[in-house]
Design a protein around this motif. Structure first.
Motif, mmCIF file in Angstrom:
data_model
loop_
_atom_site.group_PDB
_atom_site.id
_atom_site.type_symbol
_atom_site.label_atom_id
_atom_site.label_comp_id
_atom_site.label_asym_id
_atom_site.label_seq_id
_atom_site.Cartn_x
_atom_site.Cartn_y
_atom_site.Cartn_z
ATOM 1 N N ALA A 542 -11.310 30.560 11.489
ATOM 2 C CA ALA A 542 -9.857 30.549 11.362
ATOM 3 C C ALA A 542 -9.322 29.188 11.752
ATOM 4 C CB ALA A 542 -9.245 31.622 12.259
ATOM 5 N N MET A 543 -8.020 29.020 11.571
ATOM 6 C CA MET A 543 -7.326 27.843 12.059
ATOM 7 C C MET A 543 -6.005 28.284 12.668
ATOM 8 S SD MET A 543 -6.007 26.077 8.481
ATOM 9 C CE MET A 543 -5.175 24.705 9.303
ATOM 10 N N ASN A 544 -5.542 27.501 13.616
ATOM 11 C CA ASN A 544 -4.258 27.777 14.246
ATOM 12 C C ASN A 544 -3.348 26.581 14.010
ATOM 13 O OD1 ASN A 544 -3.049 29.947 15.608
ATOM 14 N ND2 ASN A 544 -2.901 28.749 17.481
ATOM 15 N N ILE A 545 -2.118 26.856 13.614
ATOM 16 C CA ILE A 545 -1.143 25.816 13.304
ATOM 17 C C ILE A 545 -0.019 25.901 14.331
ATOM 18 C CG2 ILE A 545 0.513 24.977 11.597
ATOM 19 C CD1 ILE A 545 -1.290 26.409 9.482
ATOM 20 N N LEU A 546 0.299 24.792 14.956
ATOM 21 C CA LEU A 546 1.372 24.739 15.953
ATOM 22 C C LEU A 546 2.431 23.755 15.486
ATOM 23 C CD1 LEU A 546 2.417 25.624 18.755
ATOM 24 C CD2 LEU A 546 1.212 23.645 19.713
ATOM 25 N N MET A 547 3.666 24.244 15.305
ATOM 26 C CA MET A 547 4.797 23.399 14.928
ATOM 27 C C MET A 547 5.785 23.347 16.086
ATOM 28 S SD MET A 547 5.524 24.514 10.957
ATOM 29 C CE MET A 547 5.609 26.276 11.291
ATOM 30 N N THR A 548 6.235 22.163 16.429
ATOM 31 C CA THR A 548 7.191 21.996 17.518
ATOM 32 C C THR A 548 8.587 21.728 16.971
ATOM 33 O OG1 THR A 548 6.657 19.636 17.666
ATOM 34 C CG2 THR A 548 5.423 21.139 19.086
ATOM 35 N N ARG A 549 9.589 22.110 17.760
ATOM 36 C CA ARG A 549 10.998 21.935 17.404
ATOM 37 C C ARG A 549 11.249 22.461 15.977
ATOM 38 N NH1 ARG A 549 12.483 16.052 17.760
ATOM 39 N NH2 ARG A 549 14.590 16.885 17.428
ATOM 40 N N VAL A 550 10.968 23.732 15.814
ATOM 41 C CA VAL A 550 11.053 24.317 14.477
ATOM 42 C C VAL A 550 11.888 25.594 14.446
ATOM 43 C CG1 VAL A 550 8.979 25.766 14.687
ATOM 44 C CG2 VAL A 550 9.607 24.825 12.443
ATOM 45 N N LEU A 551 12.396 26.038 15.610
ATOM 46 C CA LEU A 551 13.114 27.304 15.674
ATOM 47 C C LEU A 551 14.573 27.140 16.110
ATOM 48 C CD1 LEU A 551 10.314 29.497 17.270
ATOM 49 C CD2 LEU A 551 11.044 29.458 14.884
ATOM 50 N N GLY A 552 15.098 25.936 15.987
ATOM 51 C CA GLY A 552 16.502 25.724 16.343
ATOM 52 C C GLY A 552 16.815 26.020 17.792
ATOM 53 N N GLY A 553 15.861 25.799 18.673
ATOM 54 C CA GLY A 553 16.037 26.104 20.089
ATOM 55 C C GLY A 553 15.307 27.363 20.502
ATOM 56 N N GLY A 554 15.064 28.275 19.565
ATOM 57 C CA GLY A 554 14.327 29.501 19.857
ATOM 58 C C GLY A 554 15.159 30.546 20.569
ATOM 59 N N GLY A 555 14.764 31.816 20.401
ATOM 60 C CA GLY A 555 15.415 32.921 21.099
ATOM 61 C C GLY A 555 16.906 32.973 20.837
ATOM 62 N N VAL A 556 17.662 33.329 21.873
ATOM 63 C CA VAL A 556 19.111 33.456 21.743
ATOM 64 C C VAL A 556 19.787 32.094 21.702
ATOM 65 C CG1 VAL A 556 21.160 34.513 22.785
ATOM 66 C CG2 VAL A 556 19.008 35.711 22.853
#
Length: 587
Positions: A542-556
């Protein structure tokens, strides 16, 4: 004792259906573990405690999970480990002890404290956010500060005779690891075993996500209303079999288990936990009978001696609404309606001398259900501002223009209009584990707990060789990634993690070749503001992909419709991949 320890994962988040406890008790388990906490959950509980000192925990753990099943738990000698204590584990324990007393049972309840650092907020004013480098938010805006504690204090409670252990913010997998350490006598230096126990906990911590929930081939999981919750049968040598209760729906396969193993782990060779740094890159999963998967190969090394601390704080206000639009050019009509509301709201703010919105988010979902120009979509419009009144202006102007819109606007009514709500942002930093003082009590009596000393120096593992570069072939065909792989995605703050598992080992070089960092960045170009990292796991493969600063701040803190990246895997699986003709077997 060396016989396998059967541990049931009965809860993956606060609000999950409560029938899992009875189901797992009926299947026969030695231990039940419950994971209730996420960063946003901590902030909700913190606000509840501010209003009422007796609140701040998960009450349904007491009333539903335990209240309905205490007699069976006592009769079967089942141990219960839960982080349902939230920001008020003592109040949770008191409420549970009252239930136990009413039932006339003799169950010892332990409490683990020390993760709550809010009273020490002034000590951390100089800390810097570990991912973004931002300064610590003002103390008056902070709702919660909690360190992620490990398995040690829970083990101490079990050794003191506790039947039920309630913690605050411990690491999700530490509940399972503690049960294994107590049963098999694993020590703080048995790093491979600690990694195996942590992997067992990781496979249990999201409930049925390892038994068919959120699975790429969801049709194979059957009726979700009858899905079986996971049971890990862990042996003293660290090997385990994951299964589920007989007679339940769902599926336990190398793919379903592998998806959960990759879920939200970031670098699979450096999954940092308080007790151990895990290396899952060589983990192998194999079918071991019907709905039974054997999991082996976890490796571990010394922990860093640093604990992650999560701060939740109020960073202004947000609100929005989702409405539907249909007919010709539905997307354009919906965006025009939303933009008109935003323009009017901005005119109001300008007239008041108020600043503009900090962030605006418009998103459309849907398409054409048939031939022709007819389209039907859902559209989300949301804003973020420091002042709740400015957010209210947007809501008023948006809904107030409903009679001046292009045709086709409609939405579900009866729930009242949306209202501004606080934006709960996340701030993370590291603290020395020696700065955290855990307190363990069993039925109110203090239990001695000696935290481990400074960890030894640990060498970084060598990286596995990635799949070789592919030579060009004469004849190719294009297939969606889903024909080659299973995938699952999730979040860590403002970062998103996508695990991709080859459906056949021969597919992995083609998957690796297709999913370059640049290709992934193009797929998520509208969301991505950071970078893309890739990690190879030859054990699955398998491979794992990590993207940073991609969720608009994340959560609420995010205005995104998918603020936790849960749907990212589905988006990636639609990516066209060019492969040699005839590569896909049994197609």
């Amino acid at each position: 004792m060396t016989s396998a320890l059967r541990i049931g994962g009965a809860c993956g988040f606060w609000g999950e259906a409560t029938h899992a406890t009875a189901q797992l008790l009926g299947a026969g388990v030695d231990v039940l573990v419950y994971d209730y906490l996420a960063e946003i959950t901590m902030s909700i509980m913190a606000r509840a405690r501010m209003k009422d000192a007796s609140l701040g925990y998960a009450p349904d753990f007491v009333t539903e999970a335990m209240g309905r099943n205490l007699a069976a738990i006592a009769g079967g000698g089942v141990k219960v480990l839960s982080n349902a204590g939230g920001v008020n584990p003592l109040a949770c324990a008191e409420a549970l002890q009252a239930r136990i007393f009413e039932a006339g049972l003799d169950l010892k309840v332990a409490v683990v404290e020390g993760d709550d650092l809010l009273p020490r907020a002034a000590e951390f004013t100089g800390e810097v956010e570990m991912f973004l480098g931002a300064p610590m938010p003002p103390v008056e805006k902070i709702a919660s500060i909690n360190a992620y504690i490990g398995a040690g204090p829970i083990v101490a409670a079990l050794q003191a005779g506790a039947d039920i252990v309630i913690t605050g913010r411990c690491v999700d997998s530490a509940l399972t690891l503690a049960a294994c350490m107590h049963r098999f006598g694993w020590g703080a230096g048995d790093f491979d075993l600690l990694a195996a126990g942590s992997l067992a906990g990781h496979l249990l911590e999201c409930g049925p996500q390892s038994t068919g929930g959120n699975f790429t081939d969801w049709e194979q999981a059957g009726d979700p209303a009858r899905i079986g919750y996971p049971i890990a049968e862990v042996s003293g040598d660290g090997a385990m079999v994951l299964t589920k209760p007989e007679g339940t729906s769902g599926i336990v396969s190398p793919a379903s288990v592998g998806e959960q193993m990759l879920y939200e782990i970031g670098d699979p060779q450096a999954y940092h936990l308080p007790d151990v740094v895990c290396d899952f890159s060589g983990v192998e999963v194999a079918q071991d009978g019907s709905d039974r998967v054997r999991v082996t190969g976890a490796r571990g090394r010394a922990p860093t001696g640093r604990l992650k601390v999560s701060v939740t704080w109020t960073d202004g206000y947000r609100a929005g609404m989702v409405f539907q639009m249909n007919g010709r050019d539905a997307r354009a009509k919906a965006r025009g309606f939303a933009q008109a509301g935003l323009d009017r709201a901005r005119d109001v703010l300008a007239a008041m001398g108020a600043p503009d919105y900090r962030e605006v988010s418009f998103e459309a979902f849907g398409g054409r259900p048939g031939a022709g120009d007819y389209e039907e979509i859902a559209f989300k419009a949301a804003v973020h501002h420091d002042d709740a009144r400015a957010v209210g202006v947007f809501l008023k102007e948006l809904t107030g223009g409903a009679l001046a819109t292009p045709p086709g606007l409609h939405f579900f009514t009866g729930g009242g209009r949306a209202k501004p709500s606080p934006v709960v942002a996340l701030f993370s930093f590291l603290v020395d584990s020696g700065a955290i003082e855990c307190r363990v009590t069993v039925d109110g009596e203090v239990v001695a707990f000696d935290p481990p000393g400074p960890p030894p120096e640990a060498d970084e593992p060598s990286r596995p060789e990635v799949p070789p570069t592919l030579a060009p072939v004469a004849e190719t065909e294009t297939r969606p990634l889903e024909a080659l792989a299973w995938a699952r995605s999730g979040d860590k703050g403002d970062s998103a993690n996508i695990g991709v598992i080859a459906r056949h080992p021969t597919y992995m070089p083609h998957i690796w070749s297709a999913l370059t960092s640049e290709a992934v960045a193009r797929v998520f170009s509208e969301e991505l503001a950071g970078g893309v990292e890739r990690f190879y796991l030859p054990g699955l493969p398998a491979m794992n992909i990590l993207m940073t600063r991609v969720l608009g701040g994340g959560g609420v803190a995010s205005l995104r419709n998918d603020a936790q990246g849960k749907a990212f895997a589905q988006k990636l699986l639609s990516l066209p991949v060019e492969i040699p003709a005839g590569l896909i077997v049994n197609s």
